[in-house]
Design a protein around this motif. Sequence first.
Motif, PDB file in Angstrom:
ATOM      1  N   LEU A   1      15.732  39.092  -0.119  1.00  0.00           N
ATOM      2  CA  LEU A   1      16.944  39.836   0.378  1.00  0.00           C
ATOM      3  C   LEU A   1      16.859  40.442   1.899  1.00  0.00           C
ATOM      4  N   LYS A   2      17.852  40.459   2.688  1.00  0.00           N
ATOM      5  CA  LYS A   2      17.708  41.184   4.014  1.00  0.00           C
ATOM      6  C   LYS A   2      18.809  42.424   4.006  1.00  0.00           C
ATOM      7  N   VAL A   3      18.790  42.936   5.160  1.00  0.00           N
ATOM      8  CA  VAL A   3      19.730  44.302   5.203  1.00  0.00           C
ATOM      9  C   VAL A   3      21.111  43.949   5.074  1.00  0.00           C
ATOM     10  N   GLY A   4      21.429  42.509   5.663  1.00  0.00           N
ATOM     11  CA  GLY A   4      23.116  42.201   5.090  1.00  0.00           C
ATOM     12  C   GLY A   4      23.300  42.091   3.962  1.00  0.00           C
ATOM     13  N   ASP A   5      22.425  41.566   3.005  1.00  0.00           N
ATOM     14  CA  ASP A   5      22.681  41.461   1.506  1.00  0.00           C
ATOM     15  C   ASP A   5      22.774  42.850   0.787  1.00  0.00           C
ATOM     16  N   ILE A   6      22.246  43.853   1.530  1.00  0.00           N
ATOM     17  CA  ILE A   6      22.396  45.065   0.879  1.00  0.00           C
ATOM     18  C   ILE A   6      23.652  45.932   1.279  1.00  0.00           C
ATOM     19  N   THR A   7      24.136  45.598   2.490  1.00  0.00           N
ATOM     20  CA  THR A   7      25.107  46.330   3.160  1.00  0.00           C
ATOM     21  C   THR A   7      26.383  45.762   2.987  1.00  0.00           C
ATOM     22  N   ARG A   8      26.406  44.344   2.846  1.00  0.00           N
ATOM     23  CA  ARG A   8      27.744  43.639   2.813  1.00  0.00           C
ATOM     24  C   ARG A   8      27.897  43.439   1.260  1.00  0.00           C
ATOM     25  N   LYS A   9      28.698  44.379   0.725  1.00  0.00           N
ATOM     26  CA  LYS A   9      28.988  44.225  -0.724  1.00  0.00           C
ATOM     27  C   LYS A   9      30.209  45.145  -1.022  1.00  0.00           C
ATOM     28  N   SER A  10      31.198  44.628  -2.116  1.00  0.00           N
ATOM     29  CA  SER A  10      32.100  45.409  -2.471  1.00  0.00           C
ATOM     30  C   SER A  10      31.912  46.349  -3.617  1.00  0.00           C
ATOM     31  N   SER A  11      30.775  46.384  -4.232  1.00  0.00           N
ATOM     32  CA  SER A  11      30.364  47.070  -5.366  1.00  0.00           C
ATOM     33  C   SER A  11      29.132  47.962  -5.171  1.00  0.00           C
ATOM     34  N   LYS A  12      28.529  48.575  -6.407  1.00  0.00           N
ATOM     35  CA  LYS A  12      27.121  49.011  -6.125  1.00  0.00           C
ATOM     36  C   LYS A  12      26.109  48.306  -6.188  1.00  0.00           C
ATOM     37  N   PHE A  13      26.415  46.871  -6.685  1.00  0.00           N
ATOM     38  CA  PHE A  13      25.165  45.759  -7.051  1.00  0.00           C
ATOM     39  C   PHE A  13      25.425  44.889  -5.824  1.00  0.00           C
ATOM     40  N   VAL A  14      24.002  44.289  -5.567  1.00  0.00           N
ATOM     41  CA  VAL A  14      23.889  43.120  -4.700  1.00  0.00           C
ATOM     42  C   VAL A  14      24.474  42.065  -5.400  1.00  0.00           C
ATOM     43  N   GLU A  15      25.511  41.333  -4.316  1.00  0.00           N
ATOM     44  CA  GLU A  15      26.199  40.413  -4.851  1.00  0.00           C
ATOM     45  C   GLU A  15      25.814  38.936  -4.501  1.00  0.00           C
ATOM     46  N   GLY A  16      24.445  38.947  -3.963  1.00  0.00           N
ATOM     47  CA  GLY A  16      24.045  37.499  -3.787  1.00  0.00           C
ATOM     48  C   GLY A  16      23.027  37.627  -2.546  1.00  0.00           C
ATOM     49  N   PHE A  17      22.468  36.412  -2.158  1.00  0.00           N
ATOM     50  CA  PHE A  17      21.474  36.413  -1.108  1.00  0.00           C
ATOM     51  C   PHE A  17      21.548  34.971  -0.132  1.00  0.00           C
TER      52      PHE A  17
END
Length: 628
Positions: free
Chosen positions: A470-486
């Motif tokens: 995971l990188k910062v973009g995987d944490i910040t680019r999401k539409s919910s509270k959960f990580v949506e991918g990598f």
Amino acid sequence: MVKSLELKTNVNAESLSSEQLITDHIDIWTSAIEQKSSAGRGTSNKFSLYGIKKLRELILELAVRGKLVPQHPNDEPASVLLERIVAEKAQLVKEGKLKKQKPLPEVGEDEKPFELSQGWEWSRLSQTGLGSTGKTPSTKQPIFFEGNIPFIGPGQITPAGIILKSDKFLSESGLGHSSEALPDDIFMVCIGGSIGKAAIVVERSGFNQQINCISPIYIISTYLYFALSTYSFYSSVLEKATGSATPIINRGKWEELLVPIPPLEEQHRIVAKVDELMLLCDALEAQTEASIVAHQTLVETLLNALLLPNTTQQTTTNTSNTLADSLEPAFDNSDASSPEPSLTNSFEKAWLRIAEHFDTLFTTAASIDTLKQTILQLAVMGKLVPQNVNDEPAAKLLERIAAEKAQLIKDGKIKKQKPLVDFEGLGEMKKPLPNSWEWIRLADTADLVRGGSPRPAGDPRFYGGDIPFLKVGDITRKSSKFVEGFNSSITEAGLHKTRLIETRTVLLSNSGATLGIPAICTFPATFNDGVAAFVERSQFIFDEYLYLYLSTLSKWFLDIASRGQGQPNLNTDIIKATWFALPPLEEQYRIVAKVDELMALCDQLKARLSDAQTTQLHLTDAIVEQAL
């Protein structure tokens, strides 16, 4: 406002209907607002006044189609004007001031984009004046750039037709190796993403090869600028341009484009009327923007009143029911009456003011986003759900958390905690809490660790395997509270150079402009050094409540980390020392459930708003199409 701006003129039936089309639909022009991307922090500049933009375009289109001002039968027809231009050019050729030009093809009937009014003529652009293409003097001759003559490039021409102050200036010798433009000439960018931008030259200038210039002869420059600024002309530019990624139209094709030419007297009337209507647009734009800003200020003021701390520690009440019970019917039916609570404190009074006007307050995406942030803040202040006297108080949880951490240290799973740092602004976080809550540090909720990145980056020994990275973009680019991918992965060898987290680990971005944004990872993964992880989290801290609390600190983290630094970076010592409002465990679950419920209602309201805005945009387009 609208009545005071209506235009009182004597015009024929056709132009009157066009003018009425403008004034009679003021509500459409001002309410058609296009929402921009919601990415990033804040709410400024996240909308465009689509309706007024289309109104400006419509005014120009009506102007060049003879539908904005009346035609006068006594006006000298445009055909005579064009003959005069031909004669003027012939004289310039005779005097050696102009090279003889190749004859242009006649304008065919199938080329004409629309019918013109009586007395008008279609003309090739080059027939309206003298054309030229810019040129950049050699930078190997510094003397060329040691004067005071502005040298213009596409970056100096704005979409509004304004030529910005240049940062490059030519000498007379430099201008001799460039192209010269004089006041009232017209620039147009003819390459790249800004192709089609036009402006009237206001002072003697040089210009580069990405700009074409036309010097009008017997044509009013302002009228010709209006004609070149219409969407129909812009479409013809794109149609003749080559290249898709970087469109470009050469001067020959540009000069062959068609321009509608009215009689000279009508050009004057058109310019005057367009200027008048553009002032109307300016007034409507300023009024609409001021209204939007005032509306948002009112929303923020009313919602901030909910966040004012009590002077004494809260006792167990059902105050939070006021919010939940009033909010839900407001979403379901804007005409429904909100429950009237017993006005026992300032919070209830503040919420009642909002509930009574809910349907007029939350009518924009920005206002709904502010409401969502307020809901989060109320949640971590103990004002969203009622406290239950049967819940085990947080004071008891502190004892359990301390014992739990001591056992982890004894088992060697975490290290003994170092003294926490102190920094400016930390103490201000602590506000009054309900009696059953406690203030603790984020370091008490879990062991906080930072990730790592295998080096060298991209080494096939470490990257490209089956383990998510995971990188910062995987944490910040999401539409919910959960990580949506990598988007990256590592190998088993790379695993030894980073950290592996278990499922449902809470993560926090800690570098760059998007630091301070949390997410919950629902799958085993590794992560880089731009991310911090709450590992060995206490079983007495609900992971979704921790996520929710961190979400309220995003801007605060960014402000703290940005102090005195060029590139914001949030170190783990700051995170560990940050205060954390701890409710009873049972209440943590109730808070998360209520927040999820209210956020879903906010999203529904936002979706309905988006649908309504889309309808407004389509209606605006339909009116423009009807007018043309």
